[in-house]
Design a protein around this motif. Structure first.
Motif, PDB file in Angstrom:
ATOM      1  N   GLY A   1       2.072   1.816  -5.795  1.00 61.10           N
ATOM      2  CA  GLY A   1       1.695   2.842  -4.839  1.00 61.10           C
ATOM      3  C   GLY A   1       2.466   4.110  -5.103  1.00 61.10           C
TER       4      GLY A   1
ATOM      5  N   VAL B   1      -1.223  -5.639  -2.023  1.00 64.33           N
ATOM      6  CA  VAL B   1      -1.844  -4.554  -1.274  1.00 64.33           C
ATOM      7  C   VAL B   1      -1.130  -4.249   0.046  1.00 64.33           C
ATOM      8  CG1 VAL B   1      -3.944  -3.764  -0.100  1.00 64.33           C
ATOM      9  CG2 VAL B   1      -4.104  -4.896  -2.337  1.00 64.33           C
TER      10      VAL B   1
ATOM     11  N   SER C   1      -6.033   4.495 -11.143  1.00 65.47           N
ATOM     12  CA  SER C   1      -5.181   3.313 -10.963  1.00 65.47           C
ATOM     13  C   SER C   1      -4.788   2.665 -12.288  1.00 65.47           C
ATOM     14  CB  SER C   1      -5.895   2.278 -10.085  1.00 65.47           C
ATOM     15  OG  SER C   1      -5.932   2.708  -8.738  1.00 65.47           O
TER      16      SER C   1
ATOM     17  N   VAL D   1      -6.195  -3.199   4.101  1.00 63.51           N
ATOM     18  CA  VAL D   1      -5.489  -1.937   4.313  1.00 63.51           C
ATOM     19  C   VAL D   1      -5.335  -1.644   5.801  1.00 63.51           C
ATOM     20  CG1 VAL D   1      -5.590   0.562   3.989  1.00 63.51           C
ATOM     21  CG2 VAL D   1      -6.205  -0.957   2.104  1.00 63.51           C
TER      22      VAL D   1
ATOM     23  N   LYS E   1      -4.937   5.662   0.766  1.00 58.57           N
ATOM     24  CA  LYS E   1      -6.070   5.850  -0.143  1.00 58.57           C
ATOM     25  C   LYS E   1      -5.791   5.199  -1.494  1.00 58.57           C
ATOM     26  CE  LYS E   1      -6.862  10.382   1.986  1.00 58.57           C
ATOM     27  NZ  LYS E   1      -6.803  11.844   1.767  1.00 58.57           N
ATOM     28  N   TYR E   2      -6.846   4.675  -2.096  1.00 58.63           N
ATOM     29  CA  TYR E   2      -6.700   4.095  -3.430  1.00 58.63           C
ATOM     30  C   TYR E   2      -6.633   5.199  -4.471  1.00 58.63           C
ATOM     31  CZ  TYR E   2      -7.616  -0.609  -1.698  1.00 58.63           C
ATOM     32  OH  TYR E   2      -7.526  -1.813  -1.045  1.00 58.63           O
TER      33      TYR E   2
ATOM     34  N   ASN F   1      -0.707   6.523  -1.237  1.00 54.22           N
ATOM     35  CA  ASN F   1      -1.721   6.101  -2.190  1.00 54.22           C
ATOM     36  C   ASN F   1      -1.375   4.744  -2.772  1.00 54.22           C
ATOM     37  OD1 ASN F   1      -3.575   8.768  -3.179  1.00 54.22           O
ATOM     38  ND2 ASN F   1      -1.663   9.205  -2.126  1.00 54.22           N
ATOM     39  N   ILE F   2      -2.392   3.916  -3.028  1.00 57.44           N
ATOM     40  CA  ILE F   2      -2.146   2.575  -3.544  1.00 57.44           C
ATOM     41  C   ILE F   2      -3.036   2.282  -4.746  1.00 57.44           C
ATOM     42  CG2 ILE F   2      -1.283   1.587  -1.394  1.00 57.44           C
ATOM     43  CD1 ILE F   2      -4.055   0.517  -0.830  1.00 57.44           C
ATOM     44  N   ASN F   3      -2.550   1.409  -5.594  1.00 62.55           N
ATOM     45  CA  ASN F   3      -3.230   0.994  -6.813  1.00 62.55           C
ATOM     46  C   ASN F   3      -4.444   0.122  -6.456  1.00 62.55           C
ATOM     47  OD1 ASN F   3      -3.912  -0.378  -9.276  1.00 62.55           O
ATOM     48  ND2 ASN F   3      -1.846   0.043 -10.032  1.00 62.55           N
ATOM     49  N   SER F   4      -5.606   0.440  -7.001  1.00 62.99           N
ATOM     50  CA  SER F   4      -6.830  -0.275  -6.648  1.00 62.99           C
ATOM     51  C   SER F   4      -7.097  -1.499  -7.516  1.00 62.99           C
ATOM     52  CB  SER F   4      -8.042   0.662  -6.743  1.00 62.99           C
ATOM     53  OG  SER F   4      -8.236   1.097  -8.076  1.00 62.99           O
TER      54      SER F   4
ATOM     55  N   SER G   1      -7.928  10.986  -2.933  1.00 63.04           N
ATOM     56  CA  SER G   1      -6.518  11.348  -2.988  1.00 63.04           C
ATOM     57  C   SER G   1      -6.359  12.831  -3.324  1.00 63.04           C
ATOM     58  CB  SER G   1      -5.792  10.501  -4.039  1.00 63.04           C
ATOM     59  OG  SER G   1      -4.477  10.966  -4.226  1.00 63.04           O
TER      60      SER G   1
ATOM     61  N   THR H   1      -7.436   7.048  -7.781  1.00 64.41           N
ATOM     62  CA  THR H   1      -8.589   7.106  -8.689  1.00 64.41           C
ATOM     63  C   THR H   1      -8.190   6.681 -10.095  1.00 64.41           C
ATOM     64  OG1 THR H   1      -9.505   8.942  -7.401  1.00 64.41           O
ATOM     65  CG2 THR H   1     -10.401   8.592  -9.608  1.00 64.41           C
TER      66      THR H   1
END
Length: 392
Positions: A233, A253, A223, A193, A218-219, A243-246, A58, A221
């Motif tokens: 996100g 998701v 999160s 994804v 992208k996840y 960007n999304i929460n991992s 990210s 970092t």
């Protein structure tokens, strides 16, 4: 007569005036904002965003960290210079000038990739408005059942109840078709994804603004830190990234990917992004995505219904019951993930969430969104309009 020389301060002043002018025009003219979103914004998406998409991490997160570090360095340098009796006065001035130019650049990026978008026509105005629905809405406003109207625009409490029960039935049915492991957690075989991205591309065939190039989601970092803010996100305007929460639960998701990708396509309002994510997921051929799509707005629909019946528990129990499986899948984080988040937390979650909510609320209102964070739940009105003629 003394000859006028253009200096850096004049250029800076002109640049600042230009940023103010762009924002002022966008606030005053929907036509300008629509033109910008339709003709200029895609240029950044197809150039700058293509570059940031190439990075496997990210870029936006790194930019945020750098911004904090540079600001802290500046503050520290200022204090240090005081103790040194202004020994580094000239160096501090040069740093201050560079920092001012950086702030101006950030203002332009935020204006071009975020602020102007708030004043463009929203998703419903572009794609959901029709003469028939407008006419029926006007008729409803003067009908005999006007007293039965809930806080759902032109729709009645009965229609909201029908929508809510339909929603719960959909979730309950799809939950039985989704694979769960021995511990009861949902799982997905494949790249979720990528499946969500394909769902958005398919939706783009119906809604023109959603067509074309898509950035690579992208996840995050950090999160765990974003989880403390209850953020699934994040759209970074300064890097044009989704960007999304991992660490969030798997059912979040796909809708989050679609939600953040909707922002990168110029739909900045949260209710629009929620609606687009719902449409992308539920129109997919993938049952898992369809289930996640309905789940993504279940709380909004259910909560609005509960408020419409004045939180009467007996009335609520008389309606379709949300199954235990759906309730278990309708979570942000699992208990185990929450424990891991709290274990790594530097600041208490309650404090982080409070600050985050205040920042989001302020940002939305400064951009003309009077309802603030309540805008997320406005998706219910969009859903009521979408199902008008089908359910009621």
């Amino acid at each position: 007569m003394k000859k006028f020389k253009i200096r850096a301060k004049h250029i800076f002043a002109a640049g600042a005036a230009g940023a103010v002018l762009l924002n002022a025009v966008s606030w005053k003219s929907v036509a300008f904002s629509d033109w910008y979103v339709g003709h200029i914004f895609p240029i950044w998406l197809n150039t700058y965003a293509r570059l940031t998409s190439l990075a496997p991490f990210s870029v936006g997160e790194i930019m945020l960290v750098l911004a904090v570090l540079i600001t802290l360095f500046g503050a520290g340098f200022f204090v240090f210079n005081l103790f040194q009796r202004n020994r580094y006065k000239n160096a501090l001035k040069r740093f201050g000038a560079a920092y001012a130019w950086l702030v101006l650049a950030v203002c332009y990026i935020m204006t071009l990739n975020c602020f102007i978008l708030y004043h463009a026509s929203d998703f419903s105005q572009k794609y959901m408005a029709s003469e028939d629905k407008e006419e029926s809405s006007l008729l409803a406003d003067v009908s005999d059942n006007a007293a039965a109207k809930a806080d759902t625009g032109s729709h009645t409490k009965k229609e909201l109840a029908l929508l809510r029960d339909f929603w719960v039935e959909k979730c309950n049915a799809l939950a039985r078709e989704i694979p769960h492991d021995d511990s009861g957690e949902a799982y997905y075989d494949g790249d979720l994804v990528e499946a969500a991205m394909q769902a958005m591309k398919k939706l783009g065939e119906e809604y023109g603004q959603l067509s074309g190039f898509y950035v690579t989601p992208k996840y995050l970092t950090c999160s765990e830190f974003f989880s403390q803010q209850y953020i699934m996100g994040y759209y970074f305007p300064f890097s044009l990234e989704a960007n999304i929460n991992s660490v969030m639960y798997i059912t979040n998701v796909a809708p989050t990917v679609c939600h953040e990708l909707a922002h990168t396509k110029g739909f900045i309002n949260e209710d629009d992004a929620n609606m687009i994510a719902f449409l992308a997921c539920t129109q997919s051929d993938d049952k898992f995505l369809r289930y996640c799509g309905y789940l993504s707005v279940l709380n909004y629909v259910n909560n609005d219904f509960y408020e419409s019946i004045n939180e009467d528990a007996s009335v609520y129990r008389s309606h379709v019951r949300i199954s235990d499986v759906v309730a278990d899948d309708n979570i942000f984080l699992t208990k185990e993930e929450w424990q891991a988040v709290e274990k790594k937390a530097v600041v208490k979650t309650a404090t982080v969430k409070k600050v985050s909510n205040a920042f989001t609320e302020t940002t939305l209102k400064l951009n003309g969104v009077e309802e603030g964070m309540q805008q997320y739940s406005n998706v219910v009105e969009l859903l009521l309009a979408y199902y008008d003629g089908e359910l009621y």
